[in-house]
Enzyme design. Structure first.
Site, mmCIF file in Angstrom:
data_model
loop_
_atom_site.group_PDB
_atom_site.id
_atom_site.type_symbol
_atom_site.label_atom_id
_atom_site.label_comp_id
_atom_site.label_asym_id
_atom_site.label_seq_id
_atom_site.Cartn_x
_atom_site.Cartn_y
_atom_site.Cartn_z
ATOM 1 N N GLY A 41 0.810 -1.230 0.128
ATOM 2 C CA GLY A 41 0.141 0.159 0.098
ATOM 3 C C GLY A 41 1.027 1.460 0.126
ATOM 4 C CB CYS A 42 0.198 4.673 -1.115
ATOM 5 S SG CYS A 42 -1.334 4.750 -0.408
ATOM 6 C CE1 TYR A 43 -1.558 8.082 3.703
ATOM 7 C CE2 TYR A 43 -3.640 6.541 3.703
ATOM 8 C CZ TYR A 43 -2.991 7.947 3.412
ATOM 9 O OH TYR A 43 -3.767 8.969 3.427
#
Lengths: 345, 345, 345, 345
Positions: A148-150
């Protein structure tokens, strides 16, 4: 090279397609979209006019399955659970950009995603594609769960420090700010321009499904007891994530240890740039690139360390990292198609 | 009523002037500006065309000093130290929007502001103008040190909890995000549109001069041992601050205690709105108003409490709170001139 | 290949440097800056960290002059007039991104630019670098006057129609909207984020120095009697120009003629994309690329034709077109280093 | 005073409600919403917390009809045609913010709106609410067709010049730029933040339904032969319209005539501010207010006049003008509830 993109009309799908168009191996790319079947990609994305005039197919035929070297799935969470197992069973290599295969634990998945988990076999087989930390397994994987991005922004900053026991794993708080493209192309009140502009909004308080993904990353290097606090904010920009991460230095450890740990960890890595202590960072310095830039400050008054980590959420946080993983899987130069200098201003 | 505004051409100066134009007491307002003397305020701010055509004076004459009921100083930090003492010595009542008189301790001031401190007498006399927390003293004060934008958002959220011993004061971390108007109208690379747009930037890491201001606020209710961690970010918007504040609940305390403390503290206050646990907040819901909106989440997994506090930095964080203080000082209805409903969208 | 960039710290300078870093010829690039001599380019532009660590020189030595294949000048108007003639006299090939050499007529230059004109010899020698319209002369030129951003967007749309006598040259009105990067990196009140955000502003009404540049372009294909109306607006975005251009169709001419003229003119051109009548355009569909996208509408009610033309002002409107011209001058593939797919979103 | 707002959850509905909350007559306001019946307005718009806790009703009862002094309809075009006639037949006074009753001609309406026209009787009875131009009729009207946002900006600038025969009505071209709130709160791809941000887009080329509205306005002062060209653009901001309007001065007329015509026309009007020739305008100078600011330039080179007109589309272009009309209808001070000083920055 034959490549497929499932869910080609989402933001990470079209970004991946853009990257593949510039890849030196000049792969043949086939686009799939369940909702836009038969349409041309340029209908949805006129910026691609004259660059391609590909139509989109509904799903992969047996023939596709046979010849594809890699398929990227940019379908949303839940859909990957449904559509990927048959392809995987047929032997195809897949890089999945959704969250479905990132947690090894189906109970945990169902708790945080509130959807049925994928088959245990593929949950188990999936290799977590945090490129810099998992290269060997990525190379031979059949299924990559692209991070995921985070979790990408946060884990790249924290893992070197946890690995070297520099910070107290029980004190981690990450405060993240993201541009609107992170929420995807689907229409929502929170993504309406008049709602999002001139607005900074907190959302999914303590409920973000990326929390167990990060904790699992920490566990993967032996820090199994971490329960982190994680907050996510939407800020009025299109691309970019800044994670500001707080923790306490372990006794006897210094900012010099921190810098050295970060530098040693990433000195051979092209896409992570470590800056000296107290370097101001902004998301724009990685905009349009696959870099993750990291810096930090140590506050003697409080004994707390603050880490700063910035990425372009659609590149290092999605399509860029996915392509990086493809390069690793196909034994290509890791930077092929990814030598993107951040665009400024 | 006779009012003066020193530094009328800055953002908080012109915002204050806008508010005073709509004040029911219809005060006579005189504008002062050292840099734009002799110019009309409409030269700088054409939005005021036909509303006023006031020229700006360089400084207050003896006559001004005699007749002014209140003078607001919107001059920058450092300048207030120089220009206010003579006015104060002449007996005039002053509301200072700069940081010069906020810290009682000249050593602390010089350490954080890196400028000579104001005379001890006025440092000592100054009353900190956090309206909801200091009304009695504000009423009779000659000199108000109007709070900083960040300390307003952070203190209003934390003080009720510290007062009721609900959170561990040693665990406070505040992560703040501000729009660009907070940095004022002066030209700077960081405020150039092409730099600031599509960019979230961390700045003044662990060095922000608002840190001792907040710690002094906590000390004022007996929490003298707090060393907080505080981070500030610029996000691409004009107005608005969101503070996301982390701390640990004291043993035996619950989210219900938190809600009750906030509600009790502010139930009679017009400008602080307390929302239920887990209410999503955005800065836009207070945009153009004097409200501070507060909500919170408690995470059972981690035992940590997160507070959310949003204000319009030019209103509750500057001119609005200053006018609130004036209303208190002049024994007017507290909401006079401040009944601003947030503008949305 | 040896390349120099004068004025490397401006927005078009650093954009050009970014493009040259990705150029397949891998040129050696030397950076010059009168104001930042001795500093590293990464001090000003941290996005270039680890990509380069070049220091900047004050000016070209005799040795530089000898070995440079091409020098780009990104210095502002006025400065080019001063610094380029000695380099040119020494035989170096120069692409100038300022306006100084674009008008052949020194009287006209001094009238619109309000600065002394460059030496007649170089005014006369300079070749106007509107790449698609002047390739042969560009190839052998010593000095290229790279077009302005607005004239590029407007001329590429109008020239084919004027050439084919499809529109009445006396009826041309162009209404242009530009992002803030067009005004450059220097600090100005109009470029302060809090001024420019949430604001659309008209500026330089009927006085823009690009007016004579466009009229000269029309004259270059025989339309010598054109006096156009031209308006420029700043809109709150970083990059992008949209020109909306009004004119009257000549009697007997149809929208089909318009489409055909545009298509024929640009069918062999890589960087101009002609869209069918009534295609909606947005600046973002060329963002981060060297494309100029053109479409149009014909209104039967009024007999008026409206042309739409969008570019990225820093690429097709500045650094991209400059590099295109370099490729032409050096007999390289025109698209070398410019195969940029627009970034979206 | 009893007021109803139909369609209270749209952007102009909630803006009107905000204005009414600050109206000195302190009207009782009832909110109606077909889609959000039973919900509280604060569910949709948390900025109203503690200011109101009104629930929304589905539709007006007989009792409402009896007691309401004025009903504002903020329902979209098409819906007004259906729901207003019964209310009007029952004798209630209505201000309709949709386009349904603005054109007197049902054929024209159906052509441009592509929907069935309202009953002839009410089309005929409706008074066009361009406040400054129609006061007498507005005062006694039962049904006000509140003007469109674009026609307000354009007509206020052009009508004085047409009335005094200063410009050639056959040469009018208006190029308008609008913020995203103009398109309303409903979800659409074009309003997604990631689409709209950093993008200037042309739309509805030559097809905008506001074209016949403006031509009808010109006809209302005797200029019956005007076919204007009108273009609309979305620019990345929330509020604000700038109209840049081109025309040719009639022979013998001068910029002085233009200034005088504008000044004479609006000297007694509170909400139209005329600026001298060549005054730069920006939308932000009217942001959050009911002003329309107008300036112009005359270009001797071309003989063309360019007018600039800026409004806040949700105020002067919608809710503000509607309230102005209510004040006129109820014989109140025209500025009641509308003494809004533009908010800056």
């Amino acid at each position: 090279m034959e490549i497929g993109i499932i869910g080609a009309t989402g933001y990470s799908g079209v970004e991946l397609y853009r990257l593949l168009c510039g890849h030196p191996e000049k792969p043949a790319v086939t686009l799939f979209s369940s909702s836009k079947e038969g349409q041309y990609i340029t209908d949805e994305y006129p910026q691609l006019t004259e660059i391609t005039n590909k139509g989109m197919l509904h799903k992969l035929s047996a023939d596709h399955i046979k010849k594809m070297d890699i398929v990227f799935s940019c379908a949303p969470s839940g859909v990957s659970t449904e559509i990927l197992p048959p392809l995987l069973d047929a032997g195809i290599r897949v890089i999945d950009l959704a969250g479905d295969y990132r947690l090894k634990d189906s109970v945990l998945y169902e708790k945080w995603y509130k959807k049925p988990a994928p088959p245990e076999r593929w949950l188990h087989e999936a290799v977590y594609g945090l490129s810099e930390w998992n290269k060997e397994k990525i190379q031979s994987a059949q299924l990559i769960a692209n991070p995921g991005c985070y979790p990408t922004a946060v884990s790249l900053a924290l893992l070197p420090l946890l690995k070297h026991n520099l910070i107290d794993p029980l004190t981690i708080i990450a405060d993240a700010k993201s541009g609107l493209s992170g929420a995807g192309a689907s229409l929502a009140k929170s993504a309406h321009y008049a709602q999002a502009n001139e607005n900074t909004v907190i959302y999914k308080m303590n409920q973000h499904q990326h929390i167990p993904e990060m904790e699992k990353n920490f566990a993967s290097i032996g820090k199994t007891d971490v329960t982190m606090t994680f907050s996510t904010h939407l800020v009025p920009m299109t691309r970019g994530i800044m994670a500001t991460i707080y923790s306490e230095l372990e006794p006897g450890k210094s900012p010099q240890n921190v810098l050295r740990a970060l530098q040693e960890c990433y000195e051979k890595e092209h896409f992570v740039r470590v800056h000296p202590e107290n370097t101001m960072l902004g998301t724009k310095q990685v905009y349009g690139s696959n870099y993750c830039d990291i810096s930090f400050s140590f506050d003697e008054r409080t004994g707390r360390l603050t880490l700063y980590s910035v990425i372009d959420n659609l590149l290092k946080g999605a399509a860029g990292q996915a392509l990086h993983n493809m390069n690793i899987m196909m034994d290509l130069d890791e930077t092929a198609g990814l030598q993107l200098i951040p665009q400024f201003p």
